[in-house]
Design a protein around this motif. Structure first.
Motif, PDB file in Angstrom:
ATOM      1  N   ILE A  39      -0.081   9.323  -8.483  1.00 44.98           N
ATOM      2  CA  ILE A  39       0.990  10.134  -9.072  1.00 44.98           C
ATOM      3  C   ILE A  39       0.417  10.984 -10.204  1.00 44.98           C
ATOM      4  O   ILE A  39       0.662  12.196 -10.273  1.00 44.98           O
ATOM      5  N   HIS A  40      -0.339  10.360 -11.099  1.00 42.41           N
ATOM      6  CA  HIS A  40      -0.965  11.128 -12.188  1.00 42.41           C
ATOM      7  C   HIS A  40      -1.896  12.213 -11.630  1.00 42.41           C
ATOM      8  O   HIS A  40      -1.915  13.336 -12.131  1.00 42.41           O
ATOM      9  N   ALA A  44      -1.723  16.209 -12.301  1.00 44.27           N
ATOM     10  CA  ALA A  44      -2.910  16.863 -12.878  1.00 44.27           C
ATOM     11  C   ALA A  44      -3.464  17.934 -11.943  1.00 44.27           C
ATOM     12  O   ALA A  44      -3.922  18.988 -12.397  1.00 44.27           O
ATOM     13  N   HIS A  45      -3.414  17.688 -10.641  1.00 42.29           N
ATOM     14  CA  HIS A  45      -3.942  18.645  -9.659  1.00 42.29           C
ATOM     15  C   HIS A  45      -3.161  19.958  -9.698  1.00 42.29           C
ATOM     16  O   HIS A  45      -3.756  21.038  -9.630  1.00 42.29           O
ATOM     17  N   ALA A  63      -4.704   8.446 -16.958  1.00 37.76           N
ATOM     18  CA  ALA A  63      -4.575   7.611 -15.755  1.00 37.76           C
ATOM     19  C   ALA A  63      -5.774   6.682 -15.615  1.00 37.76           C
ATOM     20  O   ALA A  63      -5.629   5.513 -15.259  1.00 37.76           O
ATOM     21  N   ARG A  64      -6.954   7.183 -15.912  1.00 34.90           N
ATOM     22  CA  ARG A  64      -8.159   6.352 -15.861  1.00 34.90           C
ATOM     23  C   ARG A  64      -8.047   5.199 -16.854  1.00 34.90           C
ATOM     24  O   ARG A  64      -8.404   4.066 -16.556  1.00 34.90           O
ATOM     25  N   PHE A  65      -7.560   5.486 -18.044  1.00 36.18           N
ATOM     26  CA  PHE A  65      -7.422   4.474 -19.082  1.00 36.18           C
ATOM     27  C   PHE A  65      -6.479   3.349 -18.655  1.00 36.18           C
ATOM     28  O   PHE A  65      -6.752   2.174 -18.878  1.00 36.18           O
ATOM     29  N   HIS A  72     -10.803  13.124 -10.421  1.00 39.45           N
ATOM     30  CA  HIS A  72     -10.862  14.447 -11.050  1.00 39.45           C
ATOM     31  C   HIS A  72      -9.705  15.289 -10.512  1.00 39.45           C
ATOM     32  O   HIS A  72      -9.434  15.281  -9.306  1.00 39.45           O
ATOM     33  N   PRO A  73      -9.006  16.022 -11.379  1.00 42.37           N
ATOM     34  CA  PRO A  73      -7.864  16.811 -10.917  1.00 42.37           C
ATOM     35  C   PRO A  73      -8.226  17.935  -9.953  1.00 42.37           C
ATOM     36  O   PRO A  73      -7.349  18.466  -9.272  1.00 42.37           O
ATOM     37  N   GLY A  74      -9.501  18.293  -9.859  1.00 41.21           N
ATOM     38  CA  GLY A  74      -9.908  19.326  -8.909  1.00 41.21           C
ATOM     39  C   GLY A  74     -10.100  18.811  -7.494  1.00 41.21           C
ATOM     40  O   GLY A  74     -10.173  19.589  -6.545  1.00 41.21           O
ATOM     41  N   ALA A  75     -10.166  17.497  -7.309  1.00 41.38           N
ATOM     42  CA  ALA A  75     -10.334  16.920  -5.970  1.00 41.38           C
ATOM     43  C   ALA A  75      -9.122  17.255  -5.105  1.00 41.38           C
ATOM     44  O   ALA A  75      -8.041  17.556  -5.622  1.00 41.38           O
TER      45      ALA A  75
END
Length: 192
Positions: A39-40, A44-45, A63-65, A72-75
């Motif tokens: 979801i995050h 972000a994307h 989200a990682r935390f 990565h949001p570019g994925a």
């Protein structure tokens, strides 16, 4: 906005179908780090596509935390994405992940540090990547393939294959060929 909710529902339904430990949709939505991270990532994307890079990265790092999953949001990630257990998963900026892909904890879809432009893997549809596997570089993992736990994959994998070992070797495959991609965003050519 409706597309976002349909995507989340599809992800949850896919987890309920494939994870015998999943009891109901509310549990999956609230307690599965995969859903939280996805979801995050999707928020972000959208921001990343609008060139709001700092805000996109801020959301992905949050989200990682809270989940231990770094996307990565570019994925580019398809529907039905499931990260079982999740902790320690890393997905790089130019990675592309197809539909109904399952990753287990500790998986890396990363770069080698040698490439420019497209630096991360392209993963086809219906792929399963085992615990601790490292898929590195701008390579293709064909549709319906399985990557064994702790494998290190540095070369293209044909569709319908099983790969194990360090370095990863195909131990079972179909006769389908895959085509090496040259440009980011050409997943469909990779999976033929």
């Amino acid at each position: 906005m409706m597309k976002f909710f349909k995507s989340v529902k599809y992800d949850i339904d896919n987890i309920l179908k494939n994870d015998p430990a999943a009891r109901n949709a509310i549990e999956v939505l609230l307690l599965y780090p995969s859903v939280n991270a996805t979801i995050h990532y999707r928020v972000a994307h959208v921001l990343y596509q609008k060139k709001l890079f700092f805000l996109a990265r801020l959301i992905s790092q949050f989200a990682r935390f809270i989940t231990g999953i770094e996307i990565h949001p570019g994925a580019k990630i398809g529907k039905g994405f499931f990260i079982d257990h999740g902790m320690g998963v890393v997905i790089g900026e130019t990675a592309e992940v197809g539909d109904n892909v399952t990753l287990y904890h500790g998986v890396t879809l990363g770069g080698t540090g040698k490439d420019k432009g497209k630096r991360h893997p392209t993963v086809g549809d219906n792929v399963i990547i085992g615990t601790g596997a490292k898929i590195l570089g701008p390579i293709c993992i064909g549709d319906n393939s399985k990557i064994g736990a702790n494998s290190v994959v540095l070369k293209d994998v044909p569709a319908n294959s099983t790969v194990v070992g360090i370095p990863g070797k195909v131990v079972n495959k179909s006769t389908k060929n895959i085509i090496k991609i040259e440009d980011y965003g050409r997943k469909e050519q990779c999976m033929r």
